[in-house]
Enzyme design. Structure first.
Site, PDB file in Angstrom:
ATOM      1  N   ASP A  15      -1.783 -20.297  -8.205  1.00  0.00           N
ATOM      2  CA  ASP A  15      -1.369 -18.922  -7.941  1.00  0.00           C
ATOM      3  C   ASP A  15      -2.330 -17.982  -8.667  1.00  0.00           C
ATOM      4  OD1 ASP A  15       0.028 -16.742  -7.120  1.00  0.00           O
ATOM      5  OD2 ASP A  15       1.807 -17.089  -8.356  1.00  0.00           O
ATOM      6  N   ASP A 109      -3.353 -15.584  -1.871  1.00  0.00           N
ATOM      7  CA  ASP A 109      -3.508 -15.804  -3.305  1.00  0.00           C
ATOM      8  C   ASP A 109      -2.772 -17.021  -3.860  1.00  0.00           C
ATOM      9  OD1 ASP A 109      -1.042 -14.696  -2.872  1.00  0.00           O
ATOM     10  OD2 ASP A 109      -1.088 -13.379  -4.613  1.00  0.00           O
ATOM     11  N   GLU A 110      -2.221 -17.870  -3.010  1.00  0.00           N
ATOM     12  CA  GLU A 110      -1.573 -19.073  -3.538  1.00  0.00           C
ATOM     13  C   GLU A 110      -1.591 -20.203  -2.514  1.00  0.00           C
ATOM     14  OE1 GLU A 110       2.691 -18.956  -4.204  1.00  0.00           O
ATOM     15  OE2 GLU A 110       2.877 -17.173  -2.953  1.00  0.00           O
TER      16      GLU A 110
END
EC number: 2.7.7.7
Length: 365
Positions: A15, A109-110
Site C-alpha cells: 500500500d 496505489d495498492e
C-alpha cells in the site's frame, strides 16, 4: 490447531503511503514537508488524498474541501493528475512482476502479491516485501507500507499497522490470536453502522465475535452473519487473482450549483453519456444494464436501473435509456451529482484451476 499439514500461501499487501499527495510532493519540491490535499477547495470540492502533514490536522480523503480548510487553514490544494499517478503506478507494478506473476491490483496505489512461489526463489515473504519497498523508494523516491500473512484479509489489515513506511508480518501460527485481539471495526467489511450494532450486542473485538454462534450472527446480520462467523475463525480462502474481471464502467459529475430542473439534468446527462461511451470504447467492453445515479442536496442517493436485451456502448442508446430512467419518477430534491454506470458486461474469463501448495504449518515467513 492440531493440523500437521495444511495449505498456506504467502501473501503481501503493498500500500503506497499517501500516494497522490506524495507524487505531488515528489514532482514539486516546494510542497515537501507541507500539508497538501489533492482535490478541490471549493464548496463542492472533495479531498482525494492528503499528505501526512495534512493528516496531522485531521484532513482525510473523502472530506469536503471546506472542512479540510477549516481543520488546516494553511493547507495547499492541488488538482489531481490521474495520468501521472497511473504512469507511476505502472512502474510500481513492473517491480511487482519481477517477483511474481500473481499480482492483483486493487487500485493505482495498492495490490496483493502471492509470493508462495516466486521468481527470486526467496522463501521469506517478509524479506521480499522489504526488498520491494526499498526498490520503490530507490527507483521512484516514494514510500510504501506492507502487510504479510497467509491470506489477503490479514495482509491488508497488517499493512496499516506500521504505516507510514513500515511493514508487519502475521505468520500463520499467530493469525487466530491476532483475529481475537483485533478491534471489531478493523475487520474488513465492518463499517461504522455495523460496528455500532455490534457494540450494542457486546461485541467489541474478535474474541467477543467468536463467542457468538452462527445462528446468533445470522439472526442479527442476516447473510453477513455467516461471513463474520467464518472470518473470525480464519476460514477465508480467497486467493490472489491476477486477472480481475471488470464488473462495471461508470462516469459521474458533481455540480458546483445544485440542479433543480430536469432540463438542466438532461444537458449534463448527455455529456456524461458521451464520456461513458469513450470509457467503454477504451475498455473495449459493452453492457446490458444501465444505472442512473442521483445524489441529492441532502446527500441521499437514489439509483434507477434498466437491463436491455442486448449489449450497448453507444452514447445515443445510453442517453435515451437514462432519459427514460430520469423521468421514471419525480426527482425528490435539488441534485448535486449525476452518474451513469454500465454493468452486466460482455466479459467472459476463462478460469484456470489453481495449483494447491501444501507446506508445513511452520515455515519461513
Amino acid at each position: 490447531m492440531n493440523i500437521n499439514e495444511i495449505t498456506y500461501r504467502k501473501i503481501i499487501h503493498i500500500d503506497m503511503d499517501a500516494f497522490y499527495a506524495s507524487v505531488e510532493q515528489l514532482d514539486n519540491p516546494d510542497l515537501r514537508g507541507k500539508p497538501v490535499a489533492v482535490g478541490g477547495a471549493s464548496e463542492r470540492g472533495v479531498v482525494s488524498a492528503a499528505s501526512y502533514e495534512a493528516r496531522k490536522f485531521g484532513v482525510r480523503s473523502a472530506m469536503s474541501g471546506v472542512l479540510a480548510r477549516k481543520n488546516c487553514p494553511h493547507i495547499i490544494f492541488v488538482p489531481p493528475r490521474f495520468e501521472r499517478y497511473k504512469e507511476i503506478s505502472q512502474k510500481i507494478r513492473k517491480i511487482f512482476y519481477e517477483y511474481t506473476n500473481l499480482v492483483e491490483p486493487l487500485s493505482l496505489d495498492e495490490a496483493y502479491l502471492d509470493v508462495t512461489e516466486n521468481k527470486k526463489g526467496n522463501p521469506s515473504a517478509s524479506l521480499i516485501a522489504k526488498e520491494i519497498r526499498q526498490r520503490i523508494f530507490n527507483e521512484l523516491h516514494l514510500n510504501a507500507s506492507a502487510g504479510i500473512s497467509s491470506s489477503k484479509f490479514i495482509a491488508k489489515i497488517a499493512s496499516d499497522i506500521n504505516k507510514p513506511n513500515g511493514q508487519k508480518t502475521i505468520p500463520p501460527e499467530e493469525v487466530i490470536q491476532f483475529l481475537e485481539d483485533l478491534p471489531i471495526e478493523k475487520f474488513f467489511g465492518i463499517g461504522k453502522v455495523t460496528a455500532a450494532k455490534m457494540y450494542n450486542l457486546g461485541i467489541f473485538n474478535g474474541k467477543d465475535l467468536k463467542e457468538k454462534d452462527e445462528a446468533f450472527l445470522t439472526t442479527h446480520f442476516k447473510k453477513s452473519g455467516s461471513h463474520y462467523y467464518n472470518l473470525v475463525r480464519g476460514n477465508f480462502y480467497s486467493k490472489v487473482k491476477p486477472n480481475r474481471e471488470r464488473k462495471s464502467v461508470a462516469a459521474e459529475h458533481t455540480f458546483i450549483k445544485n440542479l433543480t430542473s430536469e432540463i438542466f439534468m438532461l444537458e449534463k446527462l448527455e455529456k456524461i453519456s458521451k464520456e461513458l461511451e469513450q470509457r467503454l470504447e477504451k475498455s473495449k467492453v459493452s453492457g446490458k444494464t444501465i444505472t442512473l445515479k442521483i445524489k441529492y442536496s441532502d446527500f441521499k442517493t437514489q439509483t434507477r436501473s434498466k437491463t436491455l436485451p442486448y449489449f450497448v456502448k453507444e452514447k445515443a442508446v445510453l442517453f435515451e435509456t437514462v432519459k427514460e430512467l430520469l423521468f421514471q419518477e419525480k426527482v425528490l430534491n435539488s441534485v448535486r451529482l449525476l452518474g451513469i454506470s454500465v454493468t452486466n458486461l460482455n466479459i467472459h474469463s476463462k478460469k484456470k484451476p489453481e495449483k494447491s501448495i501444501n507446506v508445513q504449518l511452520k515455515f519461513e515467513f
